[in-house]
Design a protein around this motif. Structure first.
Motif, PDB file in Angstrom:
ATOM      1  N   VAL A   1       0.644  -1.208   0.212  1.00  0.00           N
ATOM      2  CA  VAL A   1       0.028  -0.034   0.017  1.00  0.00           C
ATOM      3  C   VAL A   1       0.956   1.161   0.126  1.00  0.00           C
ATOM      4  CG1 VAL A   1      -1.693   1.506   1.284  1.00  0.00           C
ATOM      5  CG2 VAL A   1      -2.018  -1.133   1.025  1.00  0.00           C
ATOM      6  N   ILE A   2       1.788   1.244   0.894  1.00  0.00           N
ATOM      7  CA  ILE A   2       2.679   2.522   1.152  1.00  0.00           C
ATOM      8  C   ILE A   2       3.687   2.723  -0.262  1.00  0.00           C
ATOM      9  CG2 ILE A   2       4.891   3.435   2.130  1.00  0.00           C
ATOM     10  CD1 ILE A   2       4.000   2.092   4.605  1.00  0.00           C
ATOM     11  N   ARG A   3       4.132   1.372  -0.860  1.00  0.00           N
ATOM     12  CA  ARG A   3       4.968   1.306  -2.142  1.00  0.00           C
ATOM     13  C   ARG A   3       3.982   2.155  -3.402  1.00  0.00           C
ATOM     14  NH1 ARG A   3       5.141  -1.846  -6.562  1.00  0.00           N
ATOM     15  NH2 ARG A   3       7.211  -1.913  -7.677  1.00  0.00           N
ATOM     16  N   LEU A   4       2.955   1.865  -3.505  1.00  0.00           N
ATOM     17  CA  LEU A   4       2.004   2.312  -4.417  1.00  0.00           C
ATOM     18  C   LEU A   4       1.410   3.727  -4.262  1.00  0.00           C
ATOM     19  CD1 LEU A   4      -0.094  -1.136  -5.037  1.00  0.00           C
ATOM     20  CD2 LEU A   4       1.827   0.353  -6.755  1.00  0.00           C
ATOM     21  N   LYS A   5       1.248   3.990  -2.848  1.00  0.00           N
ATOM     22  CA  LYS A   5       0.925   5.446  -2.731  1.00  0.00           C
ATOM     23  C   LYS A   5       1.965   6.458  -3.125  1.00  0.00           C
ATOM     24  CE  LYS A   5      -1.131   8.935  -0.473  1.00  0.00           C
ATOM     25  NZ  LYS A   5      -2.312   9.528  -0.953  1.00  0.00           N
ATOM     26  N   TYR A   6       3.121   6.122  -2.976  1.00  0.00           N
ATOM     27  CA  TYR A   6       4.427   6.936  -3.448  1.00  0.00           C
ATOM     28  C   TYR A   6       4.284   6.858  -4.890  1.00  0.00           C
ATOM     29  CZ  TYR A   6       5.794   8.278   1.070  1.00  0.00           C
ATOM     30  OH  TYR A   6       5.895   8.690   2.581  1.00  0.00           O
TER      31      TYR A   6
ATOM     32  N   GLY B   1      14.094  -5.183  -0.087  1.00  0.00           N
ATOM     33  CA  GLY B   1      13.845  -5.333  -1.299  1.00  0.00           C
ATOM     34  C   GLY B   1      13.081  -4.443  -1.979  1.00  0.00           C
ATOM     35  N   ASP B   2      12.953  -4.374  -3.237  1.00  0.00           N
ATOM     36  CA  ASP B   2      12.244  -3.430  -4.143  1.00  0.00           C
ATOM     37  C   ASP B   2      10.579  -3.448  -3.647  1.00  0.00           C
ATOM     38  OD1 ASP B   2      14.323  -2.258  -5.188  1.00  0.00           O
ATOM     39  OD2 ASP B   2      13.586  -2.411  -7.161  1.00  0.00           O
ATOM     40  N   ASP B   3      10.183  -4.575  -3.093  1.00  0.00           N
ATOM     41  CA  ASP B   3       8.949  -4.520  -2.748  1.00  0.00           C
ATOM     42  C   ASP B   3       8.619  -4.244  -1.414  1.00  0.00           C
ATOM     43  OD1 ASP B   3      10.138  -6.685  -1.552  1.00  0.00           O
ATOM     44  OD2 ASP B   3       8.832  -8.188  -1.890  1.00  0.00           O
TER      45      ASP B   3
ATOM     46  N   PRO C   1      22.700  -5.887  -5.424  1.00  0.00           N
ATOM     47  CA  PRO C   1      21.845  -6.593  -4.662  1.00  0.00           C
ATOM     48  C   PRO C   1      22.300  -7.529  -3.697  1.00  0.00           C
ATOM     49  CG  PRO C   1      20.947  -6.833  -6.886  1.00  0.00           C
ATOM     50  CD  PRO C   1      22.416  -6.353  -6.945  1.00  0.00           C
ATOM     51  N   LEU C   2      21.929  -7.732  -2.268  1.00  0.00           N
ATOM     52  CA  LEU C   2      22.632  -8.299  -1.402  1.00  0.00           C
ATOM     53  C   LEU C   2      21.552  -9.370  -0.822  1.00  0.00           C
ATOM     54  CD1 LEU C   2      25.208  -9.065   0.172  1.00  0.00           C
ATOM     55  CD2 LEU C   2      24.449  -7.060   1.780  1.00  0.00           C
ATOM     56  N   SER C   3      21.569 -10.562  -0.958  1.00  0.00           N
ATOM     57  CA  SER C   3      20.657 -11.838  -0.346  1.00  0.00           C
ATOM     58  C   SER C   3      19.181 -11.163  -0.523  1.00  0.00           C
ATOM     59  CB  SER C   3      20.991 -11.882   1.052  1.00  0.00           C
ATOM     60  OG  SER C   3      22.346 -12.465   1.223  1.00  0.00           O
ATOM     61  N   GLY C   4      18.912 -10.582  -1.500  1.00  0.00           N
ATOM     62  CA  GLY C   4      17.454 -10.185  -1.913  1.00  0.00           C
ATOM     63  C   GLY C   4      17.324  -8.819  -1.599  1.00  0.00           C
ATOM     64  N   ALA C   5      18.284  -7.895  -0.932  1.00  0.00           N
ATOM     65  CA  ALA C   5      18.051  -6.790  -0.434  1.00  0.00           C
ATOM     66  C   ALA C   5      18.560  -6.004  -1.559  1.00  0.00           C
ATOM     67  CB  ALA C   5      18.555  -6.480   0.717  1.00  0.00           C
ATOM     68  N   SER C   6      17.927  -4.718  -1.915  1.00  0.00           N
ATOM     69  CA  SER C   6      18.284  -3.877  -3.009  1.00  0.00           C
ATOM     70  C   SER C   6      18.372  -2.464  -2.440  1.00  0.00           C
ATOM     71  CB  SER C   6      17.502  -3.909  -4.363  1.00  0.00           C
ATOM     72  OG  SER C   6      16.198  -3.765  -3.838  1.00  0.00           O
ATOM     73  N   ILE C   7      17.868  -2.079  -1.448  1.00  0.00           N
ATOM     74  CA  ILE C   7      17.337  -0.824  -0.798  1.00  0.00           C
ATOM     75  C   ILE C   7      17.983  -0.721   0.669  1.00  0.00           C
ATOM     76  CG2 ILE C   7      15.933   1.152  -0.206  1.00  0.00           C
ATOM     77  CD1 ILE C   7      14.095   0.243  -2.324  1.00  0.00           C
ATOM     78  N   ALA C   8      18.954   0.165   1.142  1.00  0.00           N
ATOM     79  CA  ALA C   8      19.501   0.476   2.246  1.00  0.00           C
ATOM     80  C   ALA C   8      18.623   1.662   2.900  1.00  0.00           C
ATOM     81  CB  ALA C   8      20.803   0.492   2.456  1.00  0.00           C
ATOM     82  N   VAL C   9      18.169   1.730   4.170  1.00  0.00           N
ATOM     83  CA  VAL C   9      17.429   2.538   4.915  1.00  0.00           C
ATOM     84  C   VAL C   9      18.581   3.064   6.132  1.00  0.00           C
ATOM     85  CG1 VAL C   9      15.625   3.571   6.086  1.00  0.00           C
ATOM     86  CG2 VAL C   9      15.116   2.451   3.892  1.00  0.00           C
ATOM     87  N   GLY C  10      18.935   4.099   6.510  1.00  0.00           N
ATOM     88  CA  GLY C  10      19.906   4.293   7.507  1.00  0.00           C
ATOM     89  C   GLY C  10      19.236   5.277   8.510  1.00  0.00           C
TER      90      GLY C  10
END
Length: 328
Positions: free
Chosen positions: A46-51, A169-171, A243-252
């Motif tokens: 829902v959040i992903r598609l909202k943006y 991940g991207d999802d 990509p790292l083990s299915g991850a593509s986005i880092a949030v700090g």
């Protein structure tokens, strides 16, 4: 406060579900969501598609600050990726969308979901007329978050947590996180038992990164969020180079810098540009004479601006002002 607002709105405008999201006033990105949705497990989608959806996006609303999804899509809800990809399956027939903004920034957005019928123009007008008051109230809440509380109110050893990182991940499915991240999120969203906190602020900045990459919006994927009275965090998303083990986005997650605290402090207290300049000058250690020289104004004018700032913030002295603004 947001729940009280929703209760009042609900007495005159029926709705089934909602998302009331506080945003960073500069980046417009959500940092502190309050939501009741049909399926919490579906929240990342829902959040992903909202943006990623332009029609009805809070950053695209006109001067009224309020519309419906039906109006934003020209009567064709299928034009909304969020509706087609998420809301439709929950039986949503319309969404009332409102943005809380003023000359100091964007403070939040509100989505009201309806499962039966559509929102009438009179209902949209009623929310639009209330937006200035709602915006001022939300901004004042942010301003009060700068008041330094007693030691017991502050998170234990918050400054010792260190930066935290969450991988998604991207999802927007969380993949892994550091121990420091767990400390930050547990303080932000205390949970019972062994259940982990939902990283809603992380989902929002990550979704904004996707929106920037898709050309939907150009605000930076970051936001500032209150951890406790006097303590602020900056949440920022970035794309992993590989990509790292299915991850593509880092949030700090990290403590907000002094400059970013000063910016938010000035916005939240509705300071004029010159008042903000004076506060920044004082924060760098300048006295009245030094501030006057830097800004090209008289010492008397500096003192007048400081009096106004003290009145706006409730600070009793320069030391008190800096303690609030910088958390020191």
């Amino acid at each position: 406060m947001r729940r009280r607002m929703l209760d009042v709105i609900g007495t005159v405008i029926p709705y089934d579900f909602y998302a009331f999201v506080l945003t960073d006033p500069q980046t417009t990105v959500g940092t502190s969501p309050l939501a009741e949705v049909p399926d919490l497990d579906d929240l990342p989608r829902v959040i992903r598609l909202k943006y990623l959806t332009r029609p009805g996006r809070w950053t695209t609303l006109d001067a009224s600050g309020c519309t419906t999804l039906l109006a934003a899509t020209g009567g064709d809800l299928g034009r909304s990726d969020q509706w087609e990809g998420a809301l439709r399956q929950h039986g949503v027939t319309d969404v009332l969308v409102a943005v809380l903004r003023d000359r100091h920034g964007t403070w939040g957005f509100l989505d009201l979901w309806r499962r039966t019928g559509v929102f009438a123009s009179a209902e949209v007008a009623a929310v639009a007329s209330a937006l200035p008051r709602l915006t001022a109230a939300v901004r004042n809440v942010v301003a009060r978050s700068f008041v330094v509380g007693p030691p017991a109110a502050a998170p234990k050893a918050a400054t010792a947590y260190g930066p935290g990182v969450l991988l998604l991940g991207d999802d927007l499915t969380p993949v892994a996180g550091t121990r420091q991240l767990r400390d930050w999120l547990t303080t932000l969203l205390p949970t019972a038992g062994d259940a982990g906190p939902v990283p809603a602020s992380a989902l929002n900045v990550a979704a904004q990164l996707l929106a920037v990459e898709a050309g939907v919006d150009d605000h930076p994927p970051s936001g500032r969020v209150a951890l406790a009275p006097g303590t602020w965090l900056t949440v920022r998303a970035d794309r992993l180079t590989e990509p790292l083990s299915g991850a593509s986005i880092a949030v700090g997650y990290e403590l907000t810098s002094p400059a970013d605290r000063l910016d938010l402090f000035a916005r939240a207290h509705a300071m004029s540009p010159r008042e903000s300049d004076v506060v920044v000058a004082v924060a760098t250690g300048l006295d009245t004479r030094g501030a006057a020289r830097r800004l090209g104004i008289t010492e008397l004018t500096v003192q007048d601006h400081l009096k106004s700032v003290f009145a706006r913030t409730g600070a009793a002295s320069r030391a008190d002002l800096l303690a609030r603004a910088l958390g020191s």
